[in-house]
Design an enzyme around this catalytic site. Structure first.
Site, PDB file in Angstrom:
ATOM      1  N   SER A  33       0.816  -1.224   0.000  1.00  0.00           N
ATOM      2  CA  SER A  33       0.000   0.000   0.000  1.00  0.00           C
ATOM      3  C   SER A  33       0.846   1.269   0.000  1.00  0.00           C
ATOM      4  O   SER A  33       0.509   2.260   0.655  1.00  0.00           O
ATOM      5  CB  SER A  33      -0.948   0.003   1.209  1.00  0.00           C
ATOM      6  OG  SER A  33      -1.808  -1.111   1.163  1.00  0.00           O
TER       7      SER A  33
ATOM      8  N   ASN B 272      -5.195 -10.601  -3.372  1.00  0.00           N
ATOM      9  CA  ASN B 272      -4.977 -10.167  -1.991  1.00  0.00           C
ATOM     10  C   ASN B 272      -4.351  -8.779  -1.906  1.00  0.00           C
ATOM     11  O   ASN B 272      -4.027  -8.312  -0.819  1.00  0.00           O
ATOM     12  CB  ASN B 272      -4.107 -11.175  -1.226  1.00  0.00           C
ATOM     13  CG  ASN B 272      -2.794 -11.464  -1.930  1.00  0.00           C
ATOM     14  OD1 ASN B 272      -2.633 -11.179  -3.110  1.00  0.00           O
ATOM     15  ND2 ASN B 272      -1.854 -12.042  -1.210  1.00  0.00           N
TER      16      ASN B 272
END
Length: 374
Positions: free
Chosen positions: A40, A68
């Site tokens: 992220s 994922n």
């Protein structure tokens, strides 16, 4: 390839010149984007920026992604959100840049998610088959319904089934890989092989290849945070291995970093893992920022201070050519410039060569990224 370059302006022109000056995509080979922390960091943003500024020079976009991890980019104000298809390919397709999109042997395929992205981003448009075909390696793992959900209740994973799908692939079950997976519900998909092809692309056909890697380097299964890791390594060398090319085929890499790294949020019963000893957990409120939530799970992220131990480990293991320092808006401009300066100095010291350049991100859009002046 004969791609026509689209006009870019302002800061994006400076970014384009930074990549051109460092000879990105000048010769055939692999040019890799990877995450140097726990995920992220803004890989989708950087991928969309590269697709917009350098897409006219790229022949192939590839990824080893699974569902994922989510990747968010923007083009002309429109949000791009993918888990399977690389962001740069979506951007380049919208700009009309012909290329091959390749989900390589390291990819983990969720059929429903992939089909959703294929339809949403126009990869089912047969009129464009000669422009941007989508190839999927026959050995890419496939997620089945029984793989999904929490497999280890004490570990706060995404529950998307990536680990169990990899276990099934390792067990050498034909139905565990894309080349042997033929569900009745996917008949429409398999009737359209003229635009989505289960096929291995050889190195000879990759040309100038942009490699988007998934997740973060410190989430690798051998990173030192086991068992609170993903099911594989997340390094540049792993990305090349998944693509099936020699390290000698690698040309350049850029690492994405956050000023304040994150980990996925804990669950009621599960813990998402530790961090480096020189980090401490903080709160979004203490940073004066709105809480962040993960694209895939929707859980609020855990956020931490910067780690020089992590940065130096990442540099030694991956030897990047450039840095994208993102979320600079989480600190003052002076603090961000000091951090960039120290990143440049430590990278030079550890690698024996300077970084090509550093990009700094101050927001979610392509226009929020600037070239660090040094």
């Amino acid at each position: 390839m004969n791609n026509e370059q689209h006009f870019v302006s302002g800061e994006m022109r400076e970014i384009q010149e930074a990549f051109k000056g460092a000879r990105w995509f000048e010769t055939d080979g692999c040019y890799t984007l990877f995450d140097g922390q726990y995920g992220s960091t803004g890989k989708g943003l950087l991928a969309s920026l590269i697709g917009q500024t350098m897409g006219h020079k790229i022949d192939t976009v590839t990824t080893n992604a699974g569902p994922n991890s989510g990747h968010t980019g923007y083009l002309n104000g429109d949000k791009i959100l993918t888990q399977q298809i690389p962001v740069a390919s979506v951007v380049m397709r919208n700009l009309g840049y012909s290329h091959s999109c390749y989900l390589n042997a390291g990819a983990i395929i969720d059929p429903n998610q992939l089909w959703k992205e294929i339809c949403e981003y126009g990869y089912d448009d047969k009129t464009l088959v000669n422009e941007s075909p989508l190839f999927i390696h026959p050995a890419a793992a496939v997620i089945k319904p029984e793989h999904q959900g929490d497999q280890h209740s004490d570990i706060a994973s995404t529950g998307k089934g990536v680990g169990p799908a990899m276990e099934a692939k390792i067990s050498r079950n034909d139905q565990a890989v894309f080349g042997g997976f033929t569900p009745v519900a996917w008949d429409e998909f398999y009737s359209c092989h003229n635009w989505v092809r289960p096929e291995k692309i050889s190195y000879a056909n990759l040309g100038r290849c942009f490699v988007e890697t998934a997740q973060g380097w410190s989430l690798g299964i051998n990173s030192g945070f086991y068992p609170y890791t993903t099911s594989r390594e997340c390094s540049v060398t792993q990305a090349l291995a998944d693509l099936g090319v020699s390290p000698r085929a690698h040309r350049k890499s850029i690492v994405c970093l956050r000023t304040f790294p994150i980990r996925v949020g804990n669950t009621e019963d599960g813990y998402s893992g530790d961090v480096y000893p020189d980090q401490k957990e903080v709160s979004f409120d203490a940073l004066g920022q709105e809480p962040e939530y993960t694209t895939v799970t929707g859980r609020m992220r855990r956020i931490f201070t910067w780690s020089w131990n992590q940065y130096m480990d990442m540099i030694r293991a991956n030897q990047p050519d450039a840095v994208f320092l993102n979320f600079c808006n989480y600190m003052t401009e002076h603090e961000a410039n000091q951090l960039a300066q120290k990143c440049a100095e430590k990278a030079h010291m550890l690698m024996g060569r300077p970084l090509d350049f550093i990009l700094m991100g101050y927001g979610p859009n392509n226009e929020d990224v600037v070239v660090w002046e040094g």
